[in-house]
Design a protein around this motif. Structure first.
Motif, PDB file in Angstrom:
ATOM      1  N   LEU A  23     -52.688  -6.461 -90.426  1.00  0.00           N
ATOM      2  CA  LEU A  23     -53.014  -6.811 -89.037  1.00  0.00           C
ATOM      3  C   LEU A  23     -51.944  -6.379 -88.038  1.00  0.00           C
ATOM      4  O   LEU A  23     -52.252  -6.139 -86.877  1.00  0.00           O
ATOM      5  CB  LEU A  23     -53.226  -8.328 -88.910  1.00  0.00           C
ATOM      6  CG  LEU A  23     -54.501  -8.871 -89.522  1.00  0.00           C
ATOM      7  CD1 LEU A  23     -54.522 -10.391 -89.418  1.00  0.00           C
ATOM      8  CD2 LEU A  23     -55.723  -8.289 -88.863  1.00  0.00           C
ATOM      9  N   GLY A  24     -50.699  -6.274 -88.501  1.00  0.00           N
ATOM     10  CA  GLY A  24     -49.594  -5.947 -87.601  1.00  0.00           C
ATOM     11  C   GLY A  24     -49.810  -4.724 -86.728  1.00  0.00           C
ATOM     12  O   GLY A  24     -49.736  -4.813 -85.494  1.00  0.00           O
ATOM     13  N   PRO A  25     -50.105  -3.550 -87.304  1.00  0.00           N
ATOM     14  CA  PRO A  25     -50.315  -2.359 -86.473  1.00  0.00           C
ATOM     15  C   PRO A  25     -51.482  -2.505 -85.497  1.00  0.00           C
ATOM     16  O   PRO A  25     -51.427  -2.032 -84.370  1.00  0.00           O
ATOM     17  CB  PRO A  25     -50.601  -1.251 -87.497  1.00  0.00           C
ATOM     18  CG  PRO A  25     -50.025  -1.739 -88.774  1.00  0.00           C
ATOM     19  CD  PRO A  25     -50.112  -3.241 -88.729  1.00  0.00           C
ATOM     20  N   TRP A  26     -52.556  -3.187 -85.945  1.00  0.00           N
ATOM     21  CA  TRP A  26     -53.697  -3.390 -85.047  1.00  0.00           C
ATOM     22  C   TRP A  26     -53.304  -4.300 -83.884  1.00  0.00           C
ATOM     23  O   TRP A  26     -53.707  -4.061 -82.739  1.00  0.00           O
ATOM     24  CB  TRP A  26     -54.872  -4.001 -85.810  1.00  0.00           C
ATOM     25  CG  TRP A  26     -55.498  -3.048 -86.762  1.00  0.00           C
ATOM     26  CD1 TRP A  26     -55.373  -3.051 -88.120  1.00  0.00           C
ATOM     27  CD2 TRP A  26     -56.312  -1.924 -86.450  1.00  0.00           C
ATOM     28  NE1 TRP A  26     -56.064  -2.003 -88.665  1.00  0.00           N
ATOM     29  CE2 TRP A  26     -56.660  -1.292 -87.658  1.00  0.00           C
ATOM     30  CE3 TRP A  26     -56.788  -1.387 -85.249  1.00  0.00           C
ATOM     31  CZ2 TRP A  26     -57.465  -0.160 -87.710  1.00  0.00           C
ATOM     32  CZ3 TRP A  26     -57.592  -0.255 -85.311  1.00  0.00           C
ATOM     33  CH2 TRP A  26     -57.911   0.341 -86.520  1.00  0.00           C
ATOM     34  N   ALA A  27     -52.535  -5.327 -84.180  1.00  0.00           N
ATOM     35  CA  ALA A  27     -52.098  -6.250 -83.124  1.00  0.00           C
ATOM     36  C   ALA A  27     -51.214  -5.530 -82.111  1.00  0.00           C
ATOM     37  O   ALA A  27     -51.296  -5.783 -80.912  1.00  0.00           O
ATOM     38  CB  ALA A  27     -51.369  -7.443 -83.732  1.00  0.00           C
ATOM     39  N   ARG A  28     -50.365  -4.628 -82.602  1.00  0.00           N
ATOM     40  CA  ARG A  28     -49.506  -3.866 -81.677  1.00  0.00           C
ATOM     41  C   ARG A  28     -50.314  -2.862 -80.859  1.00  0.00           C
ATOM     42  O   ARG A  28     -50.079  -2.681 -79.675  1.00  0.00           O
ATOM     43  CB  ARG A  28     -48.402  -3.150 -82.453  1.00  0.00           C
ATOM     44  CG  ARG A  28     -47.301  -4.079 -82.937  1.00  0.00           C
ATOM     45  CD  ARG A  28     -46.122  -3.332 -83.520  1.00  0.00           C
ATOM     46  NE  ARG A  28     -46.422  -2.616 -84.739  1.00  0.00           N
ATOM     47  CZ  ARG A  28     -46.487  -3.168 -85.941  1.00  0.00           C
ATOM     48  NH1 ARG A  28     -46.254  -4.454 -86.085  1.00  0.00           N
ATOM     49  NH2 ARG A  28     -46.774  -2.447 -86.999  1.00  0.00           N
TER      50      ARG A  28
END
Length: 187
Positions: A23-28
């Motif tokens: 989820l990290g890259p999508w959240a960024r």
């Protein structure tokens, strides 16, 4: 674990299971407020409907009637004997390119995917399941704090369904006859 590889370890560490990293890259990229993760129905103790959850999160509630019976099988588990058969076949005749199976192997996987009359499930031991869960606990906690503050834990921590000793089903003659019968009946 891809079905057309010889490696067979349902408890193998895989980067896609670290939800925080996924989820990290999508959240960024999309900004955190636009990320709305959902929990699969079989990963939580309370009854869930993934389609209803998805429609609610995306604002498509009007297009989904939860009262309408849905007979579509979801998140179907492959029979443990089918996994064992595929593993043995793959060890005997490995795919030249492990990222893309040959068409015949894909057909066999589709043939084995429908549930058998009495599907046999793989059951890791309780200790294996707890160790697997612990592997992702830190990432799961980050996701819980960020997106699911109303939950005490992201996933159930009740491991009582797991046996003390792991169970990995073996291929039986009856199972092979069932597979052969399916092969004969395929148009």
């Amino acid at each position: 674990v891809k079905l057309y590889t010889t490696r067979f370890d349902p408890l193998a560490d895989h980067r896609m299971l670290n939800h925080g990293d996924v989820l990290g890259p999508w959240a960024r990229t999309l900004r955190r407020r636009y990320i709305r993760p959902l929990l699969l129905p079989d990963s939580t103790p309370e009854p869930r409907d993934l389609l209803a959850d998805f429609c609610a999160v995306t604002g498509l509630d009007a297009f989904y009637d939860a009262a309408k019976p849905n007979t579509t099988p979801r998140n179907q588990t492959l029979d443990g004997r089918a996994l064992a058969l595929l593993r043995k076949m793959n060890a005997r005749a490995p795919e030249p390119d492990r990222t893309v199976p040959r068409p015949g192997r894909r057909r066999l996987e589709r043939l084995l995917t429908p549930a058998f009359a009495e599907a046999v499930k793989i059951m890791p031991s309780r200790a294996e399941a707890e160790a697997f869960y612990a592997n992702y606990q830190e990432g799961n906690e980050k996701i819980r704090r960020r997106y699911f503050r109303d939950r005490e834990t992201l996933f159930s921590e009740d491991f009582s369904i797991y046996p003390e000793t792991a169970y990995y089903p073996e291929i039986t003659t009856e199972f092979l006859l069932n597979v052969i019968q399916r092969l004969v009946e395929v148009p």
